[in-house]
Write a protein that holds these residues in place. Structure first.
Motif, PDB file in Angstrom:
ATOM      1  N   GLN A  88       0.825  -1.207   0.000  1.00 50.99           N
ATOM      2  CA  GLN A  88       0.000   0.000   0.000  1.00 50.99           C
ATOM      3  C   GLN A  88       0.858   1.256   0.000  1.00 50.99           C
ATOM      4  O   GLN A  88       0.543   2.235  -0.674  1.00 50.99           O
ATOM      5  CB  GLN A  88      -0.935  -0.021   1.207  1.00 50.99           C
ATOM      6  N   ASP A  89       1.973   1.240   0.751  1.00 53.42           N
ATOM      7  CA  ASP A  89       2.878   2.401   0.780  1.00 53.42           C
ATOM      8  C   ASP A  89       3.469   2.677  -0.593  1.00 53.42           C
ATOM      9  O   ASP A  89       3.560   3.833  -1.016  1.00 53.42           O
ATOM     10  CB  ASP A  89       4.009   2.184   1.786  1.00 53.42           C
ATOM     11  N   PHE A  90       3.867   1.626  -1.293  1.00 51.31           N
ATOM     12  CA  PHE A  90       4.443   1.783  -2.630  1.00 51.31           C
ATOM     13  C   PHE A  90       3.424   2.422  -3.577  1.00 51.31           C
ATOM     14  O   PHE A  90       3.741   3.366  -4.304  1.00 51.31           O
ATOM     15  CB  PHE A  90       4.888   0.419  -3.166  1.00 51.31           C
ATOM     16  N   ILE A  91       2.180   1.934  -3.545  1.00 49.12           N
ATOM     17  CA  ILE A  91       1.136   2.485  -4.413  1.00 49.12           C
ATOM     18  C   ILE A  91       0.877   3.946  -4.078  1.00 49.12           C
ATOM     19  O   ILE A  91       0.816   4.799  -4.966  1.00 49.12           O
ATOM     20  CB  ILE A  91      -0.154   1.650  -4.296  1.00 49.12           C
ATOM     21  N   CYS A  92       0.755   4.275  -2.799  1.00 46.81           N
ATOM     22  CA  CYS A  92       0.505   5.662  -2.385  1.00 46.81           C
ATOM     23  C   CYS A  92       1.646   6.587  -2.807  1.00 46.81           C
ATOM     24  O   CYS A  92       1.407   7.702  -3.268  1.00 46.81           O
ATOM     25  CB  CYS A  92       0.288   5.750  -0.881  1.00 46.81           C
ATOM     26  N   ASN A  93       2.884   6.141  -2.639  1.00 43.74           N
ATOM     27  CA  ASN A  93       4.031   6.961  -3.052  1.00 43.74           C
ATOM     28  C   ASN A  93       4.009   7.227  -4.544  1.00 43.74           C
ATOM     29  O   ASN A  93       4.307   8.341  -4.992  1.00 43.74           O
ATOM     30  CB  ASN A  93       5.345   6.297  -2.642  1.00 43.74           C
ATOM     31  N   PHE A  94       3.677   6.221  -5.349  1.00 43.01           N
ATOM     32  CA  PHE A  94       3.606   6.421  -6.796  1.00 43.01           C
ATOM     33  C   PHE A  94       2.479   7.373  -7.176  1.00 43.01           C
ATOM     34  O   PHE A  94       2.637   8.207  -8.071  1.00 43.01           O
ATOM     35  CB  PHE A  94       3.457   5.084  -7.537  1.00 43.01           C
ATOM     36  N   ILE A  95       1.354   7.269  -6.503  1.00 42.55           N
ATOM     37  CA  ILE A  95       0.243   8.180  -6.774  1.00 42.55           C
ATOM     38  C   ILE A  95       0.665   9.610  -6.459  1.00 42.55           C
ATOM     39  O   ILE A  95       0.479  10.521  -7.258  1.00 42.55           O
ATOM     40  CB  ILE A  95      -1.008   7.770  -5.976  1.00 42.55           C
ATOM     41  N   GLN A  96       1.264   9.814  -5.281  1.00 44.64           N
ATOM     42  CA  GLN A  96       1.676  11.164  -4.888  1.00 44.64           C
ATOM     43  C   GLN A  96       2.783  11.706  -5.774  1.00 44.64           C
ATOM     44  O   GLN A  96       2.856  12.912  -6.002  1.00 44.64           O
ATOM     45  CB  GLN A  96       2.103  11.181  -3.418  1.00 44.64           C
TER      46      GLN A  96
END
Length: 115
Positions: A88-96
């Motif tokens: 989830q952290d990886f996905i959120c970082n890519f979105i941001q």
């Protein structure tokens, strides 16, 4: 800038609208986060503004999130076919890092993953 992305997995074709600085940011996001092949990216040159745009087809969703920018503008984004091995952290970082709301960086994200 805002883009319409056409992407395909198996026999299903999906369409989604995304904001980013460049086409390369969109491609980077799809290469690292979404488990589908990008077929086409179109840049919007005209748009009739609507609040809280839903950015993808409502069928077969795997990832649903609400994102907020520093003006507290919010957008709901539904993205099918997220790669299963990503945190989830990886996905959120890519979105941001790669997506925007009203040409402003995303500051916070709330989400859920459907399997």
């Amino acid at each position: 800038m805002k883009y319409q992305v056409t992407y395909k997995n198996n026999n299903k074709t999906h369409y989604g609208d995304f904001e980013a600085d460049s086409v390369n940011d969109i491609l980077n996001f799809f290469d690292n986060v979404v488990g589908a092949n990008v077929l086409e990216i179109r840049e919007y040159v005209y748009e009739n503004k609507i609040k809280n745009i839903t950015l993808t087809d409502l069928k077969n969703q795997n990832f649903i999130f609400k994102a907020f920018n520093e003006d507290n503008s919010m957008i709901d984004i539904k993205i099918p076919l997220i790669k299963k091995n990503l945190s989830q952290d990886f996905i959120c970082n890519f979105i941001q890092s790669n997506l925007k709301i009203n040409n402003k960086k995303i500051k916070s994200i709330s989400f859920k993953i459907q399997k």
